[in-house]
Scaffold this active site. Structure first.
Site, PDB file in Angstrom:
ATOM      1  N   GLU A 182       0.832  -1.216   0.000  1.00  0.00           N
ATOM      2  CA  GLU A 182       0.000   0.000   0.000  1.00  0.00           C
ATOM      3  C   GLU A 182       0.861   1.259   0.000  1.00  0.00           C
ATOM      4  OE1 GLU A 182      -2.811   0.521  -0.823  1.00  0.00           O
ATOM      5  OE2 GLU A 182      -3.301  -1.593  -0.854  1.00  0.00           O
TER       6      GLU A 182
HETATM    7  C1  LIG Z   1       2.787  -9.732  -0.096  1.00  0.00           C
HETATM    8  C2  LIG Z   1       2.534  -8.573  -0.995  1.00  0.00           C
HETATM    9  C3  LIG Z   1       1.223  -8.228  -1.308  1.00  0.00           C
HETATM   10  C4  LIG Z   1       0.973  -7.184  -2.192  1.00  0.00           C
HETATM   11  N1  LIG Z   1      -0.319  -6.914  -2.569  1.00  0.00           N
HETATM   12  C5  LIG Z   1      -0.529  -6.058  -3.599  1.00  0.00           C
HETATM   13  C6  LIG Z   1      -1.823  -5.930  -4.197  1.00  0.00           C
HETATM   14  O1  LIG Z   1      -2.797  -6.525  -3.736  1.00  0.00           O
HETATM   15  N2  LIG Z   1      -1.952  -5.120  -5.274  1.00  0.00           N
HETATM   16  C7  LIG Z   1      -0.909  -4.437  -5.803  1.00  0.00           C
HETATM   17  O2  LIG Z   1      -1.096  -3.745  -6.800  1.00  0.00           O
HETATM   18  N3  LIG Z   1       0.328  -4.521  -5.267  1.00  0.00           N
HETATM   19  C8  LIG Z   1       0.537  -5.319  -4.186  1.00  0.00           C
HETATM   20  N4  LIG Z   1       1.786  -5.436  -3.642  1.00  0.00           N
HETATM   21  C9  LIG Z   1       2.863  -4.612  -4.157  1.00  0.00           C
HETATM   22  C10 LIG Z   1       3.303  -3.530  -3.178  1.00  0.00           C
HETATM   23  O3  LIG Z   1       2.312  -2.554  -3.042  1.00  0.00           O
HETATM   24  C11 LIG Z   1       4.648  -2.974  -3.688  1.00  0.00           C
HETATM   25  O4  LIG Z   1       5.608  -4.007  -3.474  1.00  0.00           O
HETATM   26  C12 LIG Z   1       5.055  -1.706  -2.995  1.00  0.00           C
HETATM   27  O5  LIG Z   1       4.170  -0.659  -3.306  1.00  0.00           O
HETATM   28  C13 LIG Z   1       6.475  -1.260  -3.376  1.00  0.00           C
HETATM   29  O6  LIG Z   1       6.707  -1.377  -4.755  1.00  0.00           O
HETATM   30  P1  LIG Z   1       7.992  -2.193  -5.272  1.00  0.00           P
HETATM   31  O7  LIG Z   1       7.992  -3.508  -4.584  1.00  0.00           O
HETATM   32  O8  LIG Z   1       8.006  -2.217  -6.737  1.00  0.00           O
HETATM   33  O9  LIG Z   1       9.215  -1.366  -4.744  1.00  0.00           O
HETATM   34  P2  LIG Z   1       9.902  -0.111  -5.486  1.00  0.00           P
HETATM   35  O10 LIG Z   1       8.856   0.823  -5.936  1.00  0.00           O
HETATM   36  O11 LIG Z   1      10.874  -0.624  -6.467  1.00  0.00           O
HETATM   37  O12 LIG Z   1      10.675   0.559  -4.273  1.00  0.00           O
HETATM   38  C14 LIG Z   1      11.948   0.098  -3.806  1.00  0.00           C
HETATM   39  C15 LIG Z   1      12.425   1.040  -2.697  1.00  0.00           C
HETATM   40  O13 LIG Z   1      12.543   2.369  -3.207  1.00  0.00           O
HETATM   41  C16 LIG Z   1      11.732   3.278  -2.465  1.00  0.00           C
HETATM   42  N5  LIG Z   1      11.151   4.257  -3.386  1.00  0.00           N
HETATM   43  C17 LIG Z   1      10.644   4.020  -4.616  1.00  0.00           C
HETATM   44  N6  LIG Z   1      10.193   5.158  -5.150  1.00  0.00           N
HETATM   45  C18 LIG Z   1      10.397   6.135  -4.252  1.00  0.00           C
HETATM   46  C19 LIG Z   1      10.132   7.529  -4.224  1.00  0.00           C
HETATM   47  N7  LIG Z   1       9.548   8.151  -5.246  1.00  0.00           N
HETATM   48  N8  LIG Z   1      10.480   8.226  -3.117  1.00  0.00           N
HETATM   49  C20 LIG Z   1      11.071   7.614  -2.065  1.00  0.00           C
HETATM   50  N9  LIG Z   1      11.347   6.297  -2.040  1.00  0.00           N
HETATM   51  C21 LIG Z   1      11.009   5.559  -3.118  1.00  0.00           C
HETATM   52  C22 LIG Z   1      10.667   2.429  -1.790  1.00  0.00           C
HETATM   53  O14 LIG Z   1      10.192   3.041  -0.593  1.00  0.00           O
HETATM   54  C23 LIG Z   1      11.431   1.130  -1.526  1.00  0.00           C
HETATM   55  O15 LIG Z   1      12.145   1.231  -0.315  1.00  0.00           O
HETATM   56  C24 LIG Z   1       2.053  -6.443  -2.720  1.00  0.00           C
HETATM   57  C25 LIG Z   1       3.367  -6.772  -2.370  1.00  0.00           C
HETATM   58  C26 LIG Z   1       3.608  -7.823  -1.537  1.00  0.00           C
HETATM   59  C27 LIG Z   1       5.048  -8.187  -1.233  1.00  0.00           C
END
Ligand SMILES: Cc1cc2nc3c(=O)[nH]c(=O)nc-3n(C[C@H](O)[C@H](O)[C@H](O)COP(=O)(O)OP(=O)(O)OC[C@H]3O[C@@H](n4cnc5c(N)ncnc54)[C@H](O)[C@@H]3O)c2cc1C
Length: 593
Positions: free
Chosen positions: A442
Site C-alpha cells: 500500500e
Molecule cells: C505480499 C505482498 C502483497 C501485495 N499486494 C498487492 C496488491 O494486492 N496489489 C498491488 O497492486 N500490489 C501489491 N503489492 C505490491 C506492493 O504494493 C509494492 O511491493 C510496494 O508498493 C512497493 O513497490 P515495489 O515492490 O516495486 O518497490 P519499489 O517501488 O521498487 O521501491 C523500492 C524502494 O525504493 C523506495 N522508493 C521508490 N520510489 C520512491 C520515491 N519516489 N520516493 C522515495 N522512495 C522511493 C521504496 O520506498 C522502496 O524502499 C504487494 C506486495 C507484496 C510483497
C-alpha cells in the site's frame, strides 16, 4: 500454542470514556439511535468469531500456505473457505455498508474494531475480505448505477471478493511506468492485456467470484500517471441478474512464496484480452484508485495494530508465568527457585513499549474511524470538511507509524520469550514475519512519509497540520491549570511547537534543495505520530488522575508516564535528523554505498 482474547475492555474504554463515541455518533442522523449497549453486543459477537473461528486458523494458514494447482486454480489453506463463508453468512462484511446495498449501516468505528480483532486473529485470512471492503468504497463513490446495482450487493454479502491490481514487474511505487493496455471492444467494454504481480487474494476458492480493480492504459493515453484508467475486471463475467457467467481471461499464473502471511495468496495475474469495464473517467484512474488505496492504507494500519495486540498478549501472558533469575533488589519470591521475569526492568521495557504503542494505536485508529463517521454523515458541511482534512493528514500516519511500531513491538515480544520466541510453536515469530509486509505494501512507509510531508503538510502551507495542532492546543488550554497534568502538558506543548517549527524550516530550505523533503520525511512522520500519541496518552492520563482508586485507569496512567519518559524522547533525535538536511545522505557516490 499462542492464544488470543479480544481486548474488549480497552476498546470500550477508548470508545466510551476517551472519545465519547455514543455522544459523537448521536450528532449523525444515520447513527443517532446507536447506544453503548448496541455497540457492546456487536463487539462481543465479533470477539467470539475472531477468537473461536478465525484465530485457530492462523498457524494452520502459516504452515500449510496456499496451493497453486495449475491453470489458474488456487486454493486457500484448510478451513479458510469455511470461515470466509461463515463470515459472510453472519453478515460481518456488511457491518458498516450502506443498507441500500444490503449493508447494516453501522458506524465505521465498529467496523474498525471488527478489523482489529480479525487481524489479531489472522491477518492472512482477513485479507480475502478486507480488500473487498476497499473495492466497495471505490464502487460506491465512482461506479455507474448499473455497476453499483450489479456488484455492490455481492461485495457486501461477501459472496464475491475484490482485489486491487496496480503492481507490474517493472512498476511498483512509480505507477507512471505501467504497461497494461486496455483496447476498446466497441460495445462499451475493453480488452485488457498485461501482467500484474503481487496481487493479494488475486485467486482463491473462498468467494464465488472475484472483482479485480485494474489500472491500465487506453490507446494514445498520455505518458505517466495522467494516462492511467481504472477498470473493473470480473473473474467470471456476470449476467445482469448477478448470476455467474463465462470465465474471463484474467488468471493466476503462479503464487509467490514469501516471508509471512502464507495463508494469503499473493498472485501473478495474467490478463490475456480480459474483458473489463471502465470505472470513473478515462485517464482518471489514479484519483479513482486513491479512493481504494486510502481505505486500504487505513486498513494496513489496522493490520499492524491487530498483530501488535496479539503479540503483546502472548508475551505478557508468558512473562507472568516465566521465572528466571532474581530481582536486582533481592529475591521477590523467596519461596520459588527464581523470580518472575517481570522483576527485570529490561523485560518491562519490552512489554511496556509494546503496550504503549498498541493502546496508543487503538486510541488513534478509533478517533480516525469516528472522524470517518463524521465525514460521511454529519449534517454540518464544516464538520464534514474538518473531518476530511484530518483524515487526509492522518492516513499516512496510521499506515506508517502504526506498522513501524508494530514490527518493532512484535520483535520485542519475541525477545520477551527468549529462545522460545524464536520457536515456531509459540507463534510469536509468525507475528513478526506477518507484520513485516505491513510497512511495505500500500505504498512503503517511506512513500507514506513523503505523502505526509510533501502533499499533506507543505503543499497546503501547513493548514492541515495547524488544524490538528488546534485540537492539541484546545486540550493543552484546558489541562494547563491542573498541576497534576504538568508532567504531560509541558512536553506535549513543546513537541507541538517543535513540529510546527521544523515543518516551516523544511518548507523554506526545500525551495533551494528539493531533497530536503525526502531527507526529512521519515523522521517527520514519526514526529507527527508521536504528537498524536502524546496527545492521546495525555488525555488518558487526565481521565486516570480523576479515578485514583480504579486499577484499570491507574494502569493507563502508568503507561502514559512510561510513554512520556521512555518513548517520547525519541523526538529529540528525530528533530535533529530533520534539521540535519540531505547532505549526509546524498554526498556519497552510488558505487560507495
Ligand atoms: C505480499 C505482498 C502483497 C501485495 N499486494 C498487492 C496488491 O494486492 N496489489 C498491488 O497492486 N500490489 C501489491 N503489492 C505490491 C506492493 O504494493 C509494492 O511491493 C510496494 O508498493 C512497493 O513497490 P515495489 O515492490 O516495486 O518497490 P519499489 O517501488 O521498487 O521501491 C523500492 C524502494 O525504493 C523506495 N522508493 C521508490 N520510489 C520512491 C520515491 N519516489 N520516493 C522515495 N522512495 C522511493 C521504496 O520506498 C522502496 O524502499 C504487494 C506486495 C507484496 C510483497
Amino acid at each position: 500454542m499462542p492464544t488470543y482474547k479480544a481486548p474488549l475492555r480497552d476498546m470500550r474504554y477508548v470508545m466510551y470514556d476517551l472519545l465519547d463515541a455514543p455522544g459523537v455518533l448521536a450528532t449523525i442522523p444515520a447513527h443517532a439511535g446507536i447506544d453503548a449497549a448496541t455497540m457492546d453486543a456487536v463487539l462481543e459477537e465479533a470477539a467470539k468469531f475472531a477468537e473461536q473461528v478465525v484465530f485457530p486458523l492462523n498457524q494452520v494458514g502459516d504452515r500449510e500456505g496456499c496451493t497453486y494447482h495449475g491453470d489458474g486454480v488456487v486454493t486457500a489453506p484448510p478451513g479458510f473457505k469455511e470461515a470466509y463463508k461463515r463470515f459472510g453468512a453472519d453478515g460481518w462484511p456488511a457491518l458498516s455498508c450502506d443498507p441500500r446495498w444490503g449493508g447494516q449501516g453501522l458506524p465505521v468505528l465498529l467496523n474498525n474494531r471488527l478489523y482489529e480483532m480479525m487481524n489479531s486473529a489472522s491477518q492472512a485470512w482477513l485479507m480475502y475480505s478486507g480488500l473487498s471492503h476497499s473495492a466497495y468504497e471505490c464502487l460506491v463513490e465512482i461506479g455507474t448505477p448499473e455497476q453499483q446495482a450489479l456488484y455492490l450487493p455481492k461485495l457486501v454479502s461477501g459472496e464475491w471478493s475484490g482485489t486491487m491490481c496496480l503492481t507490474e514487474p517493472h512498476c511498483g511505487t512509480d505507477l507512471g511506468l505501467m504497461k497494461t493496455k486496455a483496447e476498446p471492444l466497441g460495445d462499451g467494454s475493453y480488452a485488457l492485456t498485461g501482467t500484474k504481480i503481487f496481487i493479494s487474494a488475486g485467486e482463491h476458492d473462498c468467494a464465488d467470484n472475484i472483482l479485480h480493480l485494474v489500472l491500465a492504459r487506453l490507446p494514445g493515453a498520455p505518458a505517466g500517471t495522467k494516462g492511467i484508467s481504472l477498470f473493473l475486471v470480473p473473474k467470471f463475467l456476470p449476467a445482469a441478474d448477478g448470476s455467474i457467467g463465462e470465465r474471463n481471461a484474467i488468471k493466476a499464473a503462479s503464487i509467490e512464496h514469501k516471508m509471512g502471511i502464507h495463508g494469503n495468496a499473493t498472485c501473478v495475474m495474467n490478463l490475456d484480452g480480459a474483458r473489463g469495464f471502465l470505472m470513473g473517467q478515462e485517464h482518471r484512474g489514479m484519483p479513482a484508485m486513491f479512493i481504494m488505496m486510502n481505505s486500504a492504507r487505513l486498513g494496513v494500519g489496522m493490520q499492524g495494530l491487530g498483530l501488535a495486540e496479539a503479540a503483546h498478549q502472548n508475551a505478557a501472558n508468558y512473562a507472568r508465568e516465566r521465572r528466571q533469575g532474581r530481582s536486582l533488589k533481592g529475591p521477590q519470591s523467596p519461596d520459588a527457585a527464581a523470580d518472575s521475569i517481570l522483576v527485570h526492568p529490561d523485560v518491562r521495557r519490552l512489554l511496556l513499549t509494546s503496550k504503549a504503542y498498541t493502546e496508543g494505536g487503538r486510541a488513534l485508529t478509533c478517533w480516525v474511524a469516528l472522524l470517518t463517521d463524521l465525514e460521511r454523515g454529519h449534517p454540518d458541511a464544516e464538520v464534514r470538511k474538518d473531518a476530511e482534512e484530518l483524515i487526509a493528514l492522518l492516513t499516512p500516519v496510521v499506515k506508517a507509524f502504526i506498522t513501524d511500531n508494530a514490527f518493532a513491538t512484535t520483535n520485542h515480544c519475541v525477545e520477551v520469550l527468549g529462545g522460545h520466541g524464536y520457536i515456531t510453536e509459540w507463534g510469536l515469530e509468525q507475528f513478526v514475519r506477518d507484520a513485516r509486509i505491513d510497512t511495505i505494501y500500500e505504498g512503503t512507509n517511506g512513500v507514506q512519509a513523503m505523502d505526509l510531508l510533501g502533499r499533506k503538510v507543505l503543499a497546503d502551507g501547513g493548514a492541515r497540520l495547524r488544524r490538528f495542532g488546534g485540537r492539541v492546543q484546545d486540550f493543552l488550554a484546558q489541562a494547563r491549570g491542573d498541576a497534576a497534568m504538568a508532567e504531560f502538558v509541558g512536553p506535549l506543548g513543546a513537541l507541538l511547537r517543535d513540529v510546527a517549527a521544523v515543518a516551516g524550516e523544511v518548507g523554506v530550505r526545500a525551495q533551494a534543495d528539493p531533497d530536503e523533503v525526502g531527507a526529512a520525511a521519515t523522521p517527520f512522520l514519526r514526529l507527527v505520530g508521536h504528537l498524536a500519541y502524546a496527545w492521546l496518552w495525555a488525555r488518558m492520563a487526565q481521565l486516570a488522575l480523576a479515578k485514583p482508586d480504579d486499577a484499570f485507569h491507574q494502569g493507563k496512567l502508568a503507561t502514559a508516564r512510561f510513554y512520556y519518559a521512555r518513548l517520547l524522547p525519541e523526538t529529540a533525535m528525530l528533530l535533529a535528523q530533520v534539521r540535519s538536511g540531505p547532505d549526509s545522505l546524498m554526498a556519497m557516490a552510488p558505487e560507495a554505498i
